[in-house]
Design an enzyme around this catalytic site. Structure first.
Site, PDB file in Angstrom:
ATOM      1  N   HIS B 125       5.154  47.737 -71.359  1.00  0.00           N
ATOM      2  CA  HIS B 125       4.102  48.250 -70.530  1.00  0.00           C
ATOM      3  C   HIS B 125       4.056  46.430 -69.596  1.00  0.00           C
ATOM      4  CE1 HIS B 125       0.091  47.296 -69.398  1.00  0.00           C
ATOM      5  NE2 HIS B 125       0.106  48.121 -68.557  1.00  0.00           N
ATOM      6  N   ARG B 129      -1.991  42.303 -60.936  1.00  0.00           N
ATOM      7  CA  ARG B 129      -2.768  43.078 -60.002  1.00  0.00           C
ATOM      8  C   ARG B 129      -3.824  41.879 -59.123  1.00  0.00           C
ATOM      9  NH1 ARG B 129      -4.503  44.126 -65.105  1.00  0.00           N
ATOM     10  NH2 ARG B 129      -6.542  43.575 -65.496  1.00  0.00           N
ATOM     11  N   ALA B 305      -9.015  59.610 -57.127  1.00  0.00           N
ATOM     12  CA  ALA B 305      -7.958  58.679 -57.604  1.00  0.00           C
ATOM     13  C   ALA B 305      -6.901  59.529 -58.205  1.00  0.00           C
ATOM     14  CB  ALA B 305      -8.316  58.044 -59.358  1.00  0.00           C
ATOM     15  N   ARG B 306      -5.665  59.175 -57.925  1.00  0.00           N
ATOM     16  CA  ARG B 306      -4.215  59.578 -57.972  1.00  0.00           C
ATOM     17  C   ARG B 306      -3.850  59.974 -59.883  1.00  0.00           C
ATOM     18  NH1 ARG B 306       1.647  59.589 -57.283  1.00  0.00           N
ATOM     19  NH2 ARG B 306       2.108  61.165 -55.910  1.00  0.00           N
ATOM     20  N   SER B 309      -0.587  59.180 -61.099  1.00  0.00           N
ATOM     21  CA  SER B 309       0.020  57.816 -60.989  1.00  0.00           C
ATOM     22  C   SER B 309      -0.666  57.213 -62.428  1.00  0.00           C
ATOM     23  CB  SER B 309      -0.433  56.985 -59.692  1.00  0.00           C
ATOM     24  OG  SER B 309       0.416  57.558 -58.883  1.00  0.00           O
TER      25      SER B 309
END
Lengths: 348, 348
Positions: B125, B129, B305-306, B309
Site C-alpha cells: 500500500h 497527499r 464520497a466515492r 474508490s
C-alpha cells in the site's frame, strides 16, 4: 425462587442445543458442530458451537458454509466510565454521574449467524440477551435481591442473496406471530427498528430483509413505543416475567422462522454467477458488521473480550469487486434484491 | 510561477502512470488496468486505475489478483464543524473556534493497494497527499496566494503472508534511502509512526511489516520529531518546496521498493494451504481497513464520497475461520510471520 438471570441462562442453554440439533439434522452427512466451552478470566463462561469445513480449493458440498451459535453467561464489574456510557442509552440506571463507584453486572445472551452454502439459501442472524446491574453495597455477592437495573434486548434478521418473497413473508409472519400475543405494540416498533438498525449508510442499502430488533426493554417507558405507554397498558409487557415470556416466544420462533426456508432452498441448482453474487453480498455483510454493528464494535474495543466469538459472525469467504456490474440491471434477479434493500417493505 | 497544488497534481498524475505501467509490464498477457476517470459533483476529479479479472470458480493465473492505483484532485468548502475537527490534529490552522465561516479547501493524493495472487508475493500500500485551506475572504477564486494552512501526508507499507527477511530489508532500506537525504530525523520518526498506525488492537498484531507513515508535515514543529526541531534545523525539511521534494523522493521510491520483491516471488510454487493462509491474512487486512483505517472511516462517513474508490483497497477474496489452527505453531512459516507482526523489527 429461581432468579431471572438463572432462568434466562437455562433458557438460552436449552435453545442453543435445539438450534444446533435442528441445523445438524438438515445435513446428517456433514461434520458435527464443534462445541467449544470457554471460561472468562474475569468471570463467567461461554459455549461456542461452530460449523465449518476444512479449506479446499474445490468447493465443499455441505449445506452450511459457516455457522456459529454462541451463548455466554458472564459477570464482572463495570467501571464508572462504562456505567456513564450506558446511562446514555439507559437513563433509568440509578447512578450518580459524579460517582466513582464500580458496580457488578451480569450479562447473558445467545447469538447466532448461519451462512448456508447455496446462494438461494439466506444467511440468518439472531441474538437474545439479558443484562443486570447490581447494587454494590447491598452485599458482597451479587444476587437477584439487589438488582438496580436490568433490560432485555435481541432480534433476528434474514439476509438473502436472492429474493424469494414467500421466504420473506414466512420469516416476518413467524416472528410477528411470536410477538403479537405479548402486546400489539411490539412487532410494529421492533420491525421498524430492525430496518433502521441493519442499514449500511455508505451503500445506501439495508443489510437484508430485516425482521426484529430491540434493546433496553424493561419496566420503564420505551422510546420506541410511546403510544403503547400513553394509552392502553396491555400493548406491551412491563414486568420482568412478562418481558422474559416475550423474549422466550421470540427465541422459540427462530427454528420455525428459518428451518423451513433453508430446507426449501438448500438443494436448488445454482450457477457460478450466483455464487459470485453471494460472495459479493457476503462482502456487504462484513462491511456492516465491522463498520456499524454496535455489538461487534463494542466487543472489539473491550479489553479481554473473546475476539474469536465476536468475529464468528463473519462469513467463511467474502468478495469485493470495483464497480461490479452485477445487480445493476433492475430487471435481473440481483437487481430485484437490491430494490428491496434500498426500499424496505412491509412483508406482513 | 506554478502553484504547489498544481505541481503536486502533476506529480501524482505522472507517478500513477509510471506505477500502472510498471505493474502491467510484470504480466504482459494479463488484462490491462481499467482506467476510470470520474468527476466529483462538488468539485474536482479523480482517475481510478483498477486491475481485476472476471469471476471464475477456478482460480485465475494472473500475477495480480486485485489492484487499484487512484489519484484524486478535489476542491470544495469545509463547513465550520469540519475545520474545528481538523484543528484537533492541525492546531496551526488560523481559525477562530467561534467562527461560523466555511473555508475553501484543496486536496490531492495518490493512493494504491496491490494484492498479488501468489501467497509468497506481498500486498503493498502507498499513499501521498497534499492538503490546503484557503482564506475565503481574500478573493472569490481560491488560489496559491491566500493559502492559510497546508500539509503533506503519506507513506507506504508491506503486508506479506510469508516472511522473507530479504524482502523486508529491501523494502525498508529503499524507503530509508529516499528519506535520509531530506533530513536524518524523517525516517526514524515515520517508520515508528507506521508501526504504531498499522496495528490491529483486537488481534494484538501489526497489519504487516510497516514502512513509512506521516501526516501533518508542514512549516510548523512536528510532534513526531521534537528533537529535530530543538536542535539542528537541517534534520527535517521546513519549506513547502523542501517538503514536496521529500514527498517526491518517497513517491519515486515506490517502484524500486516493490517491483523487485514481487518479481522474485510471483512465480514461486505454492500450495493450497499457503493460499488458505493468504486468504486468512486478507481477512485481517479487511479488519484493519474497515475498523481502524482513518482514511477509510473518514471516507465512509463523508456524504457524497466515492465509496468504490475508498473500498478499492479491499482484497478480491478474504476468509475467516473460527479459532484457525494455521499459524499457531511458532516454528511454522505462518508462525514466523505472526512473530514479527507481534514484535515489529528494525529491518535496517
Amino acid at each position: 425462587m429461581t432468579a431471572l438471570r438463572d432462568k434466562f441462562a437455562e433458557y438460552i442453554t436449552d435453545l442453543q442445543d435445539k438450534i444446533v440439533s435442528a441445523l445438524e439434522e438438515l445435513d446428517p452427512n456433514a461434520p458435527r458442530f464443534l462445541r467449544d466451552q470457554w471460561e472468562r478470566e474475569l468471570g463467567g463462561y461461554g459455549i461456542s458451537c461452530v460449523f465449518s469445513v476444512p479449506y479446499s480449493a474445490t468447493p465443499a458440498t455441505t449445506i452450511l458454509e459457516k455457522a456459529g451459535v454462541n451463548i455466554s453467561v458472564i459477570h464482572g464489574t463495570l467501571p464508572p466510565a462504562a456505567i456513564k456510557q450506558m446511562r446514555v442509552e439507559h437513563a433509568s440506571i440509578p447512578y450518580d454521574p459524579d460517582s466513582t463507584t464500580a458496580l457488578p453486572f451480569f450479562a447473558a445472551g445467545i447469538s447466532l449467524v448461519i451462512h448456508p452454502r447455496n446462494p438461494h439459501a439466506p444467511t440468518v442472524h439472531a441474538n437474545y440477551r439479558y443484562f443486570e446491574i447490581v447494587d454494590a453495597v447491598a452485599g458482597p455477592a451479587p444476587g437477584p435481591s439487589n438488582v438496580i437495573a436490568w433490560w432485555f434486548g435481541g432480534g433476528s434478521d434474514l439476509t438473502p442473496s436472492y429474493l424469494y418473497e414467500e421466504d420473506a413473508v414466512h420469516f416476518h409472519s413467524t416472528i410477528k406471530a411470536a410477538c403479537d400475543p405479548h402486546g400489539a405494540a411490539l412487532h410494529p416498533a421492533f420491525k421498524k427498528w430492525c430496518d433502521e438498525y441493519f442499514f449500511i449508510p455508505h451503500r445506501k442499502e439495508a443489510r437484508g430483509l430485516g425482521g426484529l430488533f430491540f434493546d433496553d426493554l424493561c419496566s420503564d417507558p420505551h422510546k420506541r413505543m410511546p403510544d403503547a405507554q400513553a394509552a392502553d397498558k396491555t400493548t406491551r409487557p412491563w414486568t420482568p416475567e412478562d418481558i422474559f415470556a416475550f423474549v422466550r416466544s421470540a427465541g422459540d420462533a427462530f427454528i420455525p422462522s428459518y428451518i423451513p426456508i433453508i430446507t426449501r432452498r438448500m438443494h436448488l441448482p445454482s450457477t457460478e454467477e450466483e455464487r459470485r453474487w453471494q460472495l459479493l453480498r457476503r462482502g456487504r455483510y462484513v462491511e456492516f458488521n465491522l463498520v456499524y454493528d454496535r455489538g461487534t464494535k463494542f466487543g472489539l474495543m473491550t479489553p479481554g473480550a473473546r475476539i474469536e466469538s465476536i468475529l464468528m459472525s463473519l462469513p467463511e469467504t467474502a468478495r469485493w469487486e470495483y464497480m461490479s456490474e452485477v445487480g445493476t440491471e433492475a430487471e435481473s434477479r440481483e437487481g430485484q434484491l437490491l430494490e428491496v434493500l434500498k426500499n424496505p417493505k412491509q412483508w406482513v
